[in-house]
Design an enzyme around this catalytic site. Structure first.
Site, PDB file in Angstrom:
ATOM      1  N   ASP A  51       0.837  -1.197   0.000  1.00 54.91           N
ATOM      2  CA  ASP A  51       0.000   0.000   0.000  1.00 54.91           C
ATOM      3  C   ASP A  51       0.871   1.246   0.000  1.00 54.91           C
ATOM      4  OD1 ASP A  51      -2.948   1.117   0.667  1.00 54.91           O
ATOM      5  OD2 ASP A  51      -1.438   2.277   1.764  1.00 54.91           O
ATOM      6  N   TYR A  82       2.654   9.935  -0.603  1.00 57.79           N
ATOM      7  CA  TYR A  82       3.756   9.394   0.199  1.00 57.79           C
ATOM      8  C   TYR A  82       5.110   9.657  -0.443  1.00 57.79           C
ATOM      9  CZ  TYR A  82       0.015   6.570   2.351  1.00 57.79           C
ATOM     10  OH  TYR A  82      -1.126   6.132   2.967  1.00 57.79           O
ATOM     11  N   LYS A 102      -2.771   5.561  -4.384  1.00 58.04           N
ATOM     12  CA  LYS A 102      -3.881   6.502  -4.187  1.00 58.04           C
ATOM     13  C   LYS A 102      -3.601   7.805  -4.924  1.00 58.04           C
ATOM     14  CE  LYS A 102      -3.894   4.784   0.565  1.00 58.04           C
ATOM     15  NZ  LYS A 102      -2.465   4.439   0.608  1.00 58.04           N
ATOM     16  N   HIS A 116      -7.800   9.450  -2.443  1.00 53.59           N
ATOM     17  CA  HIS A 116      -7.183   9.519  -1.118  1.00 53.59           C
ATOM     18  C   HIS A 116      -8.022  10.295  -0.100  1.00 53.59           C
ATOM     19  CE1 HIS A 116      -2.900   9.356   0.789  1.00 53.59           C
ATOM     20  NE2 HIS A 116      -3.836   9.169   1.691  1.00 53.59           N
TER      21      HIS A 116
END
Length: 288
Positions: free
Chosen positions: A47, A52, A77, A110
């Site tokens: 994930d 990120y 996402k 997200h």
């Protein structure tokens, strides 16, 4: 090497019940190494997210692991700065390029802000084109999820939300499950807040099973029918987190843990206007 059970999503795609998350692992070398370690230890669900800033590292880790691509379930996402139809199209392709993959197993919106309908339409088209095997959302409340379901064509398969012993969200979990939308927990350990790993109640339950408090938390989530994606960069903890399928919490223990619920997020309220402006406002202004 542990074999992690799978569940079947509402579109027929199979997904591991437990996976490996990489939130707050910005160092690319460290992230790639952790992904490789996790895959070689038996994890098959990864994930990540555009926000990120480590999709490239995840792709490197996959390649270095030696595990076949079709054995790995990769999730990413789309961030709110790409929440229009056209930007979402480009964002999907950018994620694939950074990951070095031909397709994604799961792609999520997200946050529930901005032009979610336009972005979702792009996800639907990418799904139909074979770029994404399943599409879902993250941080959507029940009313937001229902609005999306009633407006769009493809039903989300997953809603990734905060669930941990301090913030258990029983009504939100129950609603998603009643809609046949799988709940996936982020921050299952509440990032260690309020001494979660040394909590006396959790420690007593852990000792009764010869497990750690972290393993008890993961088992509690799994027994609630929730998929979970714990993060770690330490080899021993990575292995420990997947060793949760050889014991079962009793109904009494599940009820005891339910009593720890504080009923509020350990991070921020996704519905607070000030918080939305502070955290997401800058990204949303880019869409204007």
């Amino acid at each position: 090497m542990a074999t992690i059970p799978t569940i079947t999503l509402n579109n027929g795609v199979e997904m591991p019940q437990l996976g490996f998350g990489v939130f707050q692992v910005p160092d690319l070398a460290e992230c790639a190494a952790a992904v490789t370690t996790a895959l070689q230890a038996g994890y098959r669900l990864l994930d990540t997210a555009t926000a990120y800033q480590n999709e490239e590292a995840v792709g490197r880790g996959i390649k270095a692991s030696g595990v076949a691509r079709d054995e790995i379930f990769v999730t990413s996402k789309l961030w709110v700065s790409d929440f229009t139809y056209e930007r979402a199209q480009r964002g999907i392709d950018a994620s694939l390029q950074r990951l070095g993959l031909d397709y994604l197993d799961l792609y999520l919106l997200h946050q529930p802000y901005g032009d979610t309908m336009g972005a979702w339409r792009a996800l639907e088209e990418a799904h139909q084109a074979g770029k994404i095997r399943a599409i879902g959302v993250s941080n959507f409340y029940a009313d937001q999820l229902k609005n999306l379901e009633l407006t769009m064509t493809v039903k989300p398969v997953i809603n990734q939300i905060e669930v941990n012993p301090w913030y258990q969200q029983p009504s939100e979990v129950a609603f998603n499950q009643s809609e046949d939308v799988r709940v996936e927990a982020w921050a299952p350990f509440a990032e260690g807040k309020q001494g979660i790993f040394t909590n006396t109640t959790l420690q007593q339950i852990a000792q009764a099973h010869g497990k750690t408090t972290g393993q008890v938390i993961l088992r509690w989530l799994l027994q609630r029918g929730i998929t979970v994606i714990p993060k770690s960069v330490h080899r021993e903890r990575i292995r420990e987190n997947q060793d949760v399928f050889d014991f079962t919490l009793t109904p009494a223990e599940m009820q005891t843990i339910a009593g720890l619920d504080q009923g509020k997020s350990q991070f921020f309220d996704h519905r607070d206007p000030v918080t939305i402006e502070q955290i997401f406002g800058a990204s949303l202004k880019d869409l204007k």
